[in-house]
Structure formats: C-alpha cells, structure tokens
Design an enzyme around this catalytic site. Structure first.
Site, mmCIF file in Angstrom:
data_model
loop_
_atom_site.group_PDB
_atom_site.id
_atom_site.type_symbol
_atom_site.label_atom_id
_atom_site.label_comp_id
_atom_site.label_asym_id
_atom_site.label_seq_id
_atom_site.Cartn_x
_atom_site.Cartn_y
_atom_site.Cartn_z
ATOM 1 C CG ASN A 7 -1.856 1.206 1.213
ATOM 2 O OD1 ASN A 7 -1.477 2.317 0.852
ATOM 3 N ND2 ASN A 7 -3.097 0.996 1.635
ATOM 4 C CD GLU A 34 -4.820 4.260 0.716
ATOM 5 O OE1 GLU A 34 -5.399 5.354 0.742
ATOM 6 O OE2 GLU A 34 -4.203 3.779 1.695
ATOM 7 C CG ASP A 147 -4.841 -1.919 3.375
ATOM 8 O OD1 ASP A 147 -5.325 -2.557 4.327
ATOM 9 O OD2 ASP A 147 -4.714 -0.680 3.393
ATOM 10 C CG ASN A 149 -8.322 -1.024 5.509
ATOM 11 O OD1 ASN A 149 -7.525 -0.525 6.308
ATOM 12 N ND2 ASN A 149 -8.573 -0.487 4.325
ATOM 13 C CG ASP A 218 -0.754 -4.152 4.462
ATOM 14 O OD1 ASP A 218 -1.221 -3.563 3.474
ATOM 15 O OD2 ASP A 218 -0.456 -3.573 5.535
ATOM 16 C CG ASP A 247 0.098 5.035 6.077
ATOM 17 O OD1 ASP A 247 0.161 4.444 4.986
ATOM 18 O OD2 ASP A 247 -0.884 5.727 6.406
ATOM 19 C CG HIS A 248 0.101 0.251 4.513
ATOM 20 N ND1 HIS A 248 -0.767 -0.765 4.847
ATOM 21 C CD2 HIS A 248 -0.653 1.378 4.476
ATOM 22 C CE1 HIS A 248 -1.985 -0.287 4.982
ATOM 23 N NE2 HIS A 248 -1.947 1.018 4.772
#
Length: 258
Positions: A7, A34, A147, A149, A218, A247-248
């Site tokens: 991501n 993303e 991802d 979530n 993930d 941030d991943h």
C-alpha cells in the site's frame, strides 16, 4: 516466485521510495494499493524503465490498484470486484502471471463505525468471498494479496484496547475474514508467525513508528494449490522507516515454481 504487496499511499508522493524498493528487492510481481491517481496519470514509464510491465485500475484522488510484473506482461483478467455494477471504486484487479492467478485488493476501511461506510465494507467482503470461492473452485494456484483493512486477531495489534472501537477490529470484520479463510485459504504471514506480533502498518500520528505501535492488515492468502508451493513470507519493515515512506510496509510471499 516472489509476489509482493505494498500500500503505497499515493504513487506520485512515494515515487522514489517505490522505485527504490522495487530495485532493492526485485519481486517477480508487485501489487500496489492506494495509487490515488486516474488511469491516464499512472506513471507506467517509471516502471517500464526498470523492467516492470504494469496493469492498473485507477481513480482520481482515492483508492486505485496496480500489478507490476518483472520482465513480462501480466495477462489481465478483471478490473473491479464483481457483484455490484453500481460500485465504481477502484479496489480490485486480477491478472495471470506464470500460471498463477494474482488477485490484488484494497478492502474498504469501514470507518466511522457504525455507519454506511462500515455497511459497505461488510457487503464488499461478502462479494469478495463469492469471487474467491469461484477461484477456489477452479483448483489453480491463486494468490490473493493486499490491504484488507482487517486486524484478524488480538495478536495482530500492539494494543487491542487501543483499536477496540475501530472498524478494522470489529467482530463483524473479523468474522468475515475468518469465513474467507475457512473456505480454504492459507494466511501466509500467520503461517510463519503463529504467535503474532508482526505489523504491516504504523500510523503517522503519535509516534507510532518510533514506538512500534503497529498492526497487521496487509495479508497474503494462498489457495491450496499455491499453499503447497509456499516457501517463505515476510515484511520489508525497514522501508517503513525511510524518509517520506508510506504508512504501510511491503509484504511478500514466495512460492516454488510449479
């Protein structure tokens, strides 16, 4: 064959970090989430210049997924998750690579919970389960990455109490993920880390990275035919600590050649 998922949190904002990761780790397949750009703005030439051939499904400013293949063209199969013709969000793409069906997804976040975004998340997961069931029935090597979530269990988060009210950890989200696994998918990271404690995401806020306050959202899921060839899985954690990082962290799975 290494299949990775990342991501990237904006392909233009993270361009240098993404190209750096690709050249350092050189996965056979890199699945991105993303990307946050329209189809016409996808920087295909950046990847072609280093030997990757891409296919992508973009959306202006939000979402977006892509599959990059080292040295060959991916055989694209499908754009968008089936089951709801009115759903225009760019969250799902499939392609065949070297005899393996690769599924790349960016599952809805679902916050705020409760509400319509959480309802959309659960409905999307049900549609996903239907599609993955169709793929299982074909009895071919299939790898599903992205991802999700979803924090599957308490061992997958630094503090269950801190995330208790988040859509990522609600019983309904976890149950939907568990139903998918129960259909016959192998969670590769969990297989190699049965005690948990492996994170793939650290928020930009509150010093989460510096304090290692992360969680695992993930995931890398393998059909039985791919799981029989599973040799390794891991997280490229150090890439999260670099300047202007996503941030991943990237995650990856390796399967033996068929």
């Amino acid at each position: 064959m290494r299949i990775a998922s990342f991501n990237i949190n904006g392909i233009r904002a993270r361009r240098e970090r993404l190209l750096e990761w690709l050249e350092e780790t050189r996965p056979a397949v890199a699945c991105l989430q993303e990307i946050k750009c329209q189809d016409a703005d996808f920087p295909a030439g950046d990847f072609e210049a280093i030997g990757y051939r891409p296919t992508w499904h973009g959306q202006k400013g939000f979402n977006g997924v892509a599959i990059l293949v080292d040295g060959e063209d991916p055989l694209e199969v499908i754009h968008g998750l089936p089951g709801d013709p009115a759903d225009e969000q760019a969250r799902f793409i499939e392609a065949d690579v070297r005899g393996v069906r690769v599924v790349n997804l960016y599952l809805p976040n679902g916050n705020p919970h409760p509400g319509p975004k959480f309802d959309y998340k659960l409905a999307w997961m049900e549609r996903l389960r239907v599609r993955l069931g169709e793929l299982l029935a074909r009895e071919r090597p299939t790898v599903v990455v992205g991802d999700f979530n979803v924090i599957p269990e308490d061992r997958d988060v630094w503090s269950p109490a801190a995330m208790a009210s988040d859509a990522l950890m609600q019983p309904e989200s976890r149950a939907a993920y568990a139903r998918i696994l129960g259909d016959g998918w192998t969670d590769a990271l969990a297989t190699f880390n049965p005690r948990g404690g492996v994170w793939t995401y650290w928020d930009y806020q509150a010093g989460a990275w510096q304090r290692d306050h992360g969680f695992r959202i993930d995931h890398l899921l393998l059909s039985p035919e791919a799981a029989d060839r599973l040799t390794a899985a891991g997280v490229d954690k150090d890439h999260r600590g670099r300047e202007k990082a996503s941030d991943h962290a990237p995650v990856w799975v390796e399967i033996a050649d068929g």
